[in-house]
Design an enzyme around this catalytic site. Structure first.
Site, PDB file in Angstrom:
ATOM      1  N   HIS A   1      42.073  12.440   2.021  1.00 47.39           N
ATOM      2  CA  HIS A   1      41.676  11.321   1.159  1.00 47.39           C
ATOM      3  C   HIS A   1      42.870  10.871   0.334  1.00 47.39           C
ATOM      4  O   HIS A   1      43.942  11.466   0.385  1.00 47.39           O
ATOM      5  CB  HIS A   1      40.507  11.708   0.245  1.00 47.39           C
ATOM      6  CG  HIS A   1      40.750  12.961  -0.540  1.00 47.39           C
ATOM      7  ND1 HIS A   1      41.398  12.987  -1.753  1.00 47.39           N
ATOM      8  CD2 HIS A   1      40.426  14.254  -0.265  1.00 47.39           C
ATOM      9  CE1 HIS A   1      41.460  14.228  -2.195  1.00 47.39           C
ATOM     10  NE2 HIS A   1      40.892  15.020  -1.311  1.00 47.39           N
TER      11      HIS A   1
ATOM     12  N   LYS B   1      38.173   2.241  -2.917  1.00 43.17           N
ATOM     13  CA  LYS B   1      38.382   3.361  -3.822  1.00 43.17           C
ATOM     14  C   LYS B   1      38.745   4.615  -3.031  1.00 43.17           C
ATOM     15  O   LYS B   1      38.066   4.985  -2.081  1.00 43.17           O
ATOM     16  CB  LYS B   1      37.103   3.609  -4.633  1.00 43.17           C
ATOM     17  CG  LYS B   1      37.239   4.662  -5.722  1.00 43.17           C
ATOM     18  CD  LYS B   1      38.107   4.187  -6.868  1.00 43.17           C
ATOM     19  CE  LYS B   1      38.079   5.186  -8.039  1.00 43.17           C
ATOM     20  NZ  LYS B   1      39.011   4.787  -9.097  1.00 43.17           N
TER      21      LYS B   1
ATOM     22  N   HIS C   1      52.387  19.589  -1.690  1.00 39.23           N
ATOM     23  CA  HIS C   1      51.883  19.641  -3.062  1.00 39.23           C
ATOM     24  C   HIS C   1      52.875  20.353  -3.979  1.00 39.23           C
ATOM     25  O   HIS C   1      53.171  19.883  -5.086  1.00 39.23           O
ATOM     26  CB  HIS C   1      50.552  20.402  -3.094  1.00 39.23           C
ATOM     27  CG  HIS C   1      49.328  19.560  -2.975  1.00 39.23           C
ATOM     28  ND1 HIS C   1      49.105  18.440  -3.753  1.00 39.23           N
ATOM     29  CD2 HIS C   1      48.222  19.687  -2.184  1.00 39.23           C
ATOM     30  CE1 HIS C   1      47.922  17.911  -3.451  1.00 39.23           C
ATOM     31  NE2 HIS C   1      47.376  18.646  -2.488  1.00 39.23           N
TER      32      HIS C   1
ATOM     33  N   GLU D   1      33.797  20.622  -5.786  1.00 41.85           N
ATOM     34  CA  GLU D   1      33.238  19.502  -5.018  1.00 41.85           C
ATOM     35  C   GLU D   1      31.754  19.718  -4.734  1.00 41.85           C
ATOM     36  O   GLU D   1      30.952  18.777  -4.824  1.00 41.85           O
ATOM     37  CB  GLU D   1      33.998  19.340  -3.698  1.00 41.85           C
ATOM     38  CG  GLU D   1      35.365  18.717  -3.823  1.00 41.85           C
ATOM     39  CD  GLU D   1      36.005  18.500  -2.465  1.00 41.85           C
ATOM     40  OE1 GLU D   1      35.269  18.498  -1.450  1.00 41.85           O
ATOM     41  OE2 GLU D   1      37.235  18.341  -2.413  1.00 41.85           O
TER      42      GLU D   1
ATOM     43  N   ASN E   1      42.220  18.800 -13.549  1.00 41.45           N
ATOM     44  CA  ASN E   1      41.248  19.269 -14.532  1.00 41.45           C
ATOM     45  C   ASN E   1      41.996  19.576 -15.824  1.00 41.45           C
ATOM     46  O   ASN E   1      42.520  20.665 -16.014  1.00 41.45           O
ATOM     47  CB  ASN E   1      40.510  20.500 -14.008  1.00 41.45           C
ATOM     48  CG  ASN E   1      39.303  20.863 -14.841  1.00 41.45           C
ATOM     49  OD1 ASN E   1      39.419  21.115 -16.032  1.00 41.45           O
ATOM     50  ND2 ASN E   1      38.138  20.874 -14.221  1.00 41.45           N
TER      51      ASN E   1
ATOM     52  N   ARG F   1      31.074   9.578 -20.615  1.00 44.82           N
ATOM     53  CA  ARG F   1      32.493   9.580 -20.281  1.00 44.82           C
ATOM     54  C   ARG F   1      33.329   9.220 -21.515  1.00 44.82           C
ATOM     55  O   ARG F   1      33.065   8.223 -22.198  1.00 44.82           O
ATOM     56  CB  ARG F   1      32.765   8.564 -19.173  1.00 44.82           C
ATOM     57  CG  ARG F   1      32.011   8.826 -17.869  1.00 44.82           C
ATOM     58  CD  ARG F   1      32.846   9.608 -16.916  1.00 44.82           C
ATOM     59  NE  ARG F   1      34.083   8.908 -16.619  1.00 44.82           N
ATOM     60  CZ  ARG F   1      34.181   7.925 -15.710  1.00 44.82           C
ATOM     61  NH1 ARG F   1      33.121   7.542 -15.023  1.00 44.82           N
ATOM     62  NH2 ARG F   1      35.348   7.355 -15.484  1.00 44.82           N
TER      63      ARG F   1
ATOM     64  N   ARG G   1      41.913  13.465 -24.699  1.00 41.37           N
ATOM     65  CA  ARG G   1      42.936  13.554 -23.649  1.00 41.37           C
ATOM     66  C   ARG G   1      43.976  12.484 -23.947  1.00 41.37           C
ATOM     67  O   ARG G   1      43.830  11.331 -23.588  1.00 41.37           O
ATOM     68  CB  ARG G   1      42.288  13.337 -22.278  1.00 41.37           C
ATOM     69  CG  ARG G   1      43.234  13.565 -21.108  1.00 41.37           C
ATOM     70  CD  ARG G   1      42.580  13.139 -19.811  1.00 41.37           C
ATOM     71  NE  ARG G   1      42.412  11.697 -19.766  1.00 41.37           N
ATOM     72  CZ  ARG G   1      41.573  11.065 -18.943  1.00 41.37           C
ATOM     73  NH1 ARG G   1      40.805  11.741 -18.142  1.00 41.37           N
ATOM     74  NH2 ARG G   1      41.489   9.749 -18.946  1.00 41.37           N
TER      75      ARG G   1
ATOM     76  N   ASN H   1      42.927   3.665 -24.806  1.00 42.84           N
ATOM     77  CA  ASN H   1      43.485   3.298 -23.503  1.00 42.84           C
ATOM     78  C   ASN H   1      42.588   3.838 -22.402  1.00 42.84           C
ATOM     79  O   ASN H   1      42.358   5.042 -22.306  1.00 42.84           O
ATOM     80  CB  ASN H   1      44.896   3.876 -23.355  1.00 42.84           C
ATOM     81  CG  ASN H   1      45.481   3.665 -21.970  1.00 42.84           C
ATOM     82  OD1 ASN H   1      45.131   2.711 -21.279  1.00 42.84           O
ATOM     83  ND2 ASN H   1      46.364   4.556 -21.556  1.00 42.84           N
ATOM     84  N   THR H   2      42.081   2.961 -21.558  1.00 42.01           N
ATOM     85  CA  THR H   2      41.358   3.370 -20.362  1.00 42.01           C
ATOM     86  C   THR H   2      41.807   2.475 -19.216  1.00 42.01           C
ATOM     87  O   THR H   2      42.457   1.454 -19.433  1.00 42.01           O
ATOM     88  CB  THR H   2      39.825   3.310 -20.580  1.00 42.01           C
ATOM     89  OG1 THR H   2      39.154   3.877 -19.452  1.00 42.01           O
ATOM     90  CG2 THR H   2      39.349   1.881 -20.799  1.00 42.01           C
TER      91      THR H   2
END
Length: 544
Positions: free
Chosen positions: A11, A36, A128, A182, A290, A422, A471, A501-502
């Protein structure tokens, strides 16, 4: 040496270009296709390649596919095992492996002029690891990769010394912290391999009442690996259907799984520190997004410094794979910014605005004009410079708002069509951050959570999560002078050194990338002002 990196198999397909050890471009296919995550992580979609992002990377550097010295494909089918031997219930995985084996031919067809013999497979977790250990600023360091799966493992622990990776251990499937999270995401009614961050947010509303029982199935193994397979979620909370109501049990289950994830990662990191003696740790893999777990690592692990790749998910493997091959030929330079995607000149933006027949203005200082609008409690769409690589809006494709109005959290979630639980994030000048927030500083990529100082919680309520954290994104005035000027101008007007900020998008859609998409988002959402390059478009004038 000119290396194009490709991530395609699972993905978040993406492409990255590294020239003579320098990162030139990196972007995700979703920003071009407007799907997306680019595609769903199914074996039937494994043939799809990031053609649009790859072509843009080459065009941005004035190259053709024939000019490339190598193409790094971030998966090595030669390392894979049949799904049943790995304990996975994936009867079509053989199709995914076949597509991977044929990737050189597929790429040569998608990028005419490319010699398929220049395509080289790079192991998924090695890619990675390079995206953190080579792209990051730490130099010699320990590196930890945690995700759903690679060829036959879900983890890599290693160490970078002199730009070379020494692999110290892997965790074989089916044990996987990524797949564990997941599965929980799916049980809680969210979209698997997409909405895991929603589970992390929901966890703050619950208590880890089931953590001890879940830990019987998910825990560190004491040898640097872990066990994580086969949790029966329905024992703790009923399955939530998508769009259905949330219960206290759902929040408690999210909190319990989050606690087990954190404890397991702490155990893994501790064992890695014992083996390496390193004081610095680089993180990558989807689990590294995370930020709550990252913060526990910062606070409780033996490592003094932790750096997380801003595109820690699979998108980052395109960059890591390219860097891995480039490093074989010589030193590579770390990334100094996540702004590696598309950008437009002021004149190009002006022509688009004129073509759209929208009234616009060009203030003397767009930063000051935006600060004034925010001080008046307007919502601002902010489109500046090159787009960010990774899932976070970092002051280039953002929605901005006043942090002192508690109702602005609900207001922004309504604008974006997001769940009410959220949070939204604060951006703050780096030199002011320690006054307001306790946590790892600087934090330019929004990959940790910080405790908000008591004196500030009531002053900036829109950005304070239910657990008293935020955050944050710290802004360095040297790296981001325009954003820094806007923050300084906002503080002069309000006394608050923080702006909400988003990301500049609405629910289920990729972040805005093109000026045309910024105009579409501005036209369809109740946003008061669009700041696009040096220009302003006001809703009151554009839609009268």
């Amino acid at each position: 040496m000119r290396v194009l990196g490709i991530n395609a198999l699972f993905h978040d397909p993406s492409a990255a270009l590294v020239i003579d050890g320098r990162i030139v471009a990196a972007t995700e296919e979703e920003r071009f296709s407007r799907r997306k995550h680019g595609k769903r992580p199914l074996p039937f979609s494994a043939w799809e390649l990031p053609e649009l992002s790859a072509r843009w990377c080459l065009e941005s550097a004035g190259l053709t596919p024939a000019d490339l010295d190598a193409v790094a494909y971030a998966y090595d089918p030669g390392l894979a095992l049949p799904a049943e031997r790995m304990g996975l219930d994936d009867p079509w995985d053989h199709l995914r492996q076949e597509y991977a084996r044929r990737a050189p031919a597929f790429l040569a067809e998608a990028l005419p002029g490319l010699d398929p013999d220049k395509v080289r497979f790079v192991a998924h977790h090695v890619a990675h690891a390079a995206s953190a250990g080579l792209a990051g600023p730490l130099g010699d360091c320990a590196v930890l990769v945690l995700d759903g799966r690679g060829e036959c493992a879900s983890q890599l622990a290693g160490q970078y010394t002199g730009g070379r990776l020494v692999e110290l251990g892997t965790q074989r499937l089916p044990h996987s912290l990524g797949l564990f999270y997941e599965d929980l995401t799916d049980h809680l009614g969210f979209l698997r391999s997409s909405d895991e961050f929603k589970v992390m947010a929901l966890a703050s509303y619950g208590k880890p009442r089931f953590a001890e029982r879940i830990a019987e199935r998910v825990h560190g193994a004491g040898d640097g690996g872990f066990r994580a397979a086969g949790v029966e979620w329905s024992r703790f909370a009923p399955r939530r259907e998508p769009g259905g109501p949330y219960t206290e049990e759902h929040a408690n289950l999210a909190a319990s799984a989050q606690r087990c994830l954190e404890e397991t990662i702490l155990d893994i990191a501790g064992r890695l520190h014992e083996r390496t003696g390193a004081d610095r740790l680089a993180l990558a893999g989807g689990v590294a997004l995370n930020c709550v777990a990252n913060t526990r690592l910062y606070r409780e692990s033996p490592f003094d410094r932790i750096w997380v790749q801003p595109a820690a998910g699979d998108a980052g493997t395109a960059l890591g794979a390219a860097l891995h091959l480039a490093a074989e030929q010589g030193p590579v330079l770390s990334m100094s910014t996540a702004a590696l995607g598309r950008g437009w000149s002021d004149e190009e933006i002006r022509h688009l605005l004129e073509a759209a027949a929208l009234p616009f203005e060009e203030p003397e200082d767009v930063a000051a004009a935006v600060a004034e609008e925010l001080a008046q409690d307007g919502i601002v769409a902010w489109f500046q410079g090159r787009s960010e690589f990774g899932p976070r809006a970092l002051g280039h494709r953002s929605l901005l708002a006043h942090p002192g109005r508690a109702e602005n959290l609900e207001r922004l979630n309504a604008v974006k069509g997001r769940e009410e639980f959220r949070p939204v994030a604060p951006m703050v000048l780096a030199e002011r951050a320690a006054e307001l927030f306790d946590g790892p500083l600087p934090s330019p990529y929004m990959l940790f959570v910080h405790d908000v100082a008591e004196a500030w919680k009531e002053r900036i309520p829109a950005v304070v999560h239910v657990d008293g954290t935020a955050r944050i994104q710290t802004v360095d005035s040297g790296a981001e002078p325009l954003v820094a000027r806007m923050l300084a101008a906002f503080e002069r007007r309000t006394g608050l050194p923080v702006v909400v900020n988003t990301s500049l998008n609405t629910a289920g859609r990729p972040m805005v990338d093109h000026p045309r998409e910024a105009l579409e988002c501005f036209g369809s959402a109740p946003v008061d002002l669009l700041a696009i390059g040096p220009f302003l478009v006001r809703r009151a004038k554009a839609f009268t």
